[in-house]
Design an enzyme around this catalytic site. Structure first.
Site, short mmCIF file in Angstrom:
data_model
loop_
_atom_site.label_atom_id
_atom_site.label_comp_id
_atom_site.label_asym_id
_atom_site.label_seq_id
_atom_site.Cartn_x
_atom_site.Cartn_y
_atom_site.Cartn_z
N LYS A 69 6.36 -3.71 4.45
CA LYS A 69 5.62 -5.17 4.62
C LYS A 69 6.86 -6.11 5.23
CE LYS A 69 3.20 -8.74 3.86
NZ LYS A 69 1.75 -9.10 4.53
N THR A 120 2.62 -9.53 -2.38
CA THR A 120 3.81 -9.58 -1.57
C THR A 120 5.10 -9.90 -2.48
OG1 THR A 120 2.66 -9.72 0.58
CG2 THR A 120 4.98 -10.06 0.63
N LYS A 176 7.99 -17.28 3.47
CA LYS A 176 8.09 -16.44 2.25
C LYS A 176 8.58 -15.07 2.40
CE LYS A 176 5.60 -14.01 -1.59
NZ LYS A 176 4.29 -13.78 -2.10
P1 NAD Z 1 -3.16 -17.69 -3.99
O1 NAD Z 1 -2.05 -18.65 -4.39
O2 NAD Z 1 -4.43 -18.16 -3.26
O3 NAD Z 1 -3.71 -16.67 -5.10
C1 NAD Z 1 -2.83 -16.37 -5.92
C2 NAD Z 1 -3.66 -16.54 -7.49
O4 NAD Z 1 -2.80 -16.30 -8.39
C3 NAD Z 1 -4.09 -17.95 -7.80
O5 NAD Z 1 -5.43 -18.19 -7.80
C4 NAD Z 1 -3.36 -18.30 -9.01
O6 NAD Z 1 -3.95 -19.37 -10.05
C5 NAD Z 1 -3.21 -16.88 -9.58
N1 NAD Z 1 -2.04 -16.78 -10.55
C6 NAD Z 1 -0.56 -17.14 -10.81
N2 NAD Z 1 -0.17 -16.91 -11.84
C7 NAD Z 1 -1.10 -16.24 -12.28
C8 NAD Z 1 -0.86 -15.54 -13.60
N3 NAD Z 1 0.04 -15.55 -14.47
N4 NAD Z 1 -1.79 -14.92 -14.23
C9 NAD Z 1 -2.97 -14.77 -13.49
N5 NAD Z 1 -3.16 -15.37 -12.36
C10 NAD Z 1 -2.19 -15.94 -11.92
O7 NAD Z 1 -2.56 -16.57 -2.86
P2 NAD Z 1 -3.13 -15.67 -1.96
O8 NAD Z 1 -3.18 -16.05 -0.51
O9 NAD Z 1 -4.33 -14.97 -2.59
O10 NAD Z 1 -1.79 -14.58 -2.12
C11 NAD Z 1 -1.83 -13.54 -3.05
C12 NAD Z 1 -0.74 -12.61 -2.54
O11 NAD Z 1 -1.14 -11.91 -1.41
C13 NAD Z 1 0.69 -13.27 -2.21
O12 NAD Z 1 1.78 -12.31 -2.81
C14 NAD Z 1 0.61 -13.15 -0.63
O13 NAD Z 1 2.02 -13.31 -0.17
C15 NAD Z 1 0.10 -12.27 -0.32
N6 NAD Z 1 -0.59 -12.13 0.97
C16 NAD Z 1 -1.29 -13.11 1.26
C17 NAD Z 1 -1.94 -13.42 2.50
C18 NAD Z 1 -2.70 -14.60 2.92
O14 NAD Z 1 -3.10 -14.52 4.32
N7 NAD Z 1 -3.11 -15.19 2.10
C19 NAD Z 1 -1.81 -12.15 3.50
C20 NAD Z 1 -1.02 -11.02 2.92
C21 NAD Z 1 -0.38 -11.05 1.81
#
Ligand code: NAD
EC number: 1.1.1.31
Length: 290
Positions: free
Chosen positions: A162, A87, A237
């Site tokens: 979204k 997102t 966010k």
């Molecule tokens: P998270 O923080 O658990 O995962 C993100 C991952 O990206 C981390 O493991 C981090 O180490 C990695 N990362 C950061 N920089 C990086 C880079 N340069 N190269 C490679 N890896 C890198 O977050 P999440 O909950 O998995 O969410 C991910 C996305 O999904 C976000 O944009 C969030 O808004 C969206 N989202 C999350 C949810 C939820 O319920 N968690 C629901 C819908 C959408």
């Protein structure tokens, strides 16, 4: 299919695991060193992207997406699909898609709803912006990771869908919580309030499917001490992204702006951090008008 998967966090990890389970050849990379069982581990994002037919990114925000895009686009083979499921702000999504298309790639922005449970269960909903050619290639992957994929138009429209959805959700959850707190003060029983509203014109997903009052309606994070579910900081966010987009597009969104203020105060100044976004109800319960 040969797939690169970058960002193996709460969402990306289980999504990648489902692709592995379905028999795809997945190479993963995460800066935190996280790996996924059955997927090859790359040492860089560029290495994960090299030779892949589809590269999926699931990253925290638009700034990181742009940095990763700069690294992987030159490494990707012509005709491959850059599929971003994070997102992010609409502008980053559109810029990254343009950069990918210029390099001879297909680009899709495909943010999800359904949370960690949906990622684990392969029941996410994808909201997709981008070209038909990319969609044709990626379609079988949406079927594995999700239960619904809606094509919303050109690049950036997935992100637009979204943030509009989540702006409605944030504002609706707040007013549902306010109404429960008001009902308490008027001496109206919460179960009676639910029975009326859930079958009347005030009904919504927040009331009917995710009721913020413990012990009322279907099971929800309210019944588990407001452990997320969907954390208040993730709602913050998304409401921030909605206001950024509204400013860029000159759209008047007063309730979205107020919802952002309330979630910002809840997360940054009150006790909202680490709690479900429906924990707005105990917040309102404890307050008067002053
Ligand atoms: P998270 O923080 O658990 O995962 C993100 C991952 O990206 C981390 O493991 C981090 O180490 C990695 N990362 C950061 N920089 C990086 C880079 N340069 N190269 C490679 N890896 C890198 O977050 P999440 O909950 O998995 O969410 C991910 C996305 O999904 C976000 O944009 C969030 O808004 C969206 N989202 C999350 C949810 C939820 O319920 N968690 C629901 C819908 C959408």
């Amino acid at each position: 299919m040969k797939i690169g998967f970058i960002g193996l966090g709460n969402m990306g990890g289980p999504m990648a695991a489902n692709l592995v389970k379905a028999g795809h050849d997945v190479t993963g990379f995460d800066v935190a060193g996280v790996t996924v069982k059955g997927a090859a581990a790359a040492h860089s994002a560029a290495e994960a992207a090299t030779g892949a037919e589809v590269v999926i990114t699931m990253l925290p925000n638009g700034k990181i997406l742009r940095a990763v895009a700069d690294e992987i686009i030159p490494a990707m083979q012509k005709g491959a699909v850059f599929l971003d499921c994070s997102t992010v702000d609409v502008e980053s999504a559109r810029d990254v898609a343009a950069q990918a298309q210029k390099a001879g790639l297909s680009a899709l922005d495909a943010p999800v709803s359904g949370g960690i449970g949906g990622a684990e269960g392969g029941t996410l909903t994808f909201m997709i912006g981008g070209d038909e050619a990319g969609l044709d290639i990626a379609a079988p992957l949406f079927e594995i990771m999700g239960q619904k994929a809606v094509h919303c138009g050109p690049s950036g429209n997935g992100q637009a869908a979204k943030i509009c959805n989540n702006m409605i959700l944030g504002a609706t959850m707040i007013v549902t919580c306010e109404a429960f707190a008001l009902a308490d003060k008027l001496g109206l029983d919460r179960q009676a309030m639910f029975d009326v509203v859930s079958t009347s014109s005030g009904y919504s997903w927040s009331m009917n499917a995710y009721c913020p009052a413990p012990g009322i309606g279907p099971k929800s994070p309210a019944d588990n001490d407001y452990k997320p579910g969907f954390a208040a900081e993730l709602m913050l966010k998304d409401l921030g992204l909605a206001q950024t987009a509204a400013e860029t597009a000159d759209a008047d969104t007063p309730l979205g702006a107020r919802a952002l203020e309330l979630y910002r105060a809840f997360v940054e100044k009150e006790d909202g951090k680490g709690r479900d976004f429906s924990a707005m109800l105990p917040r309102f319960e404890g307050r008067g008008r002053g």
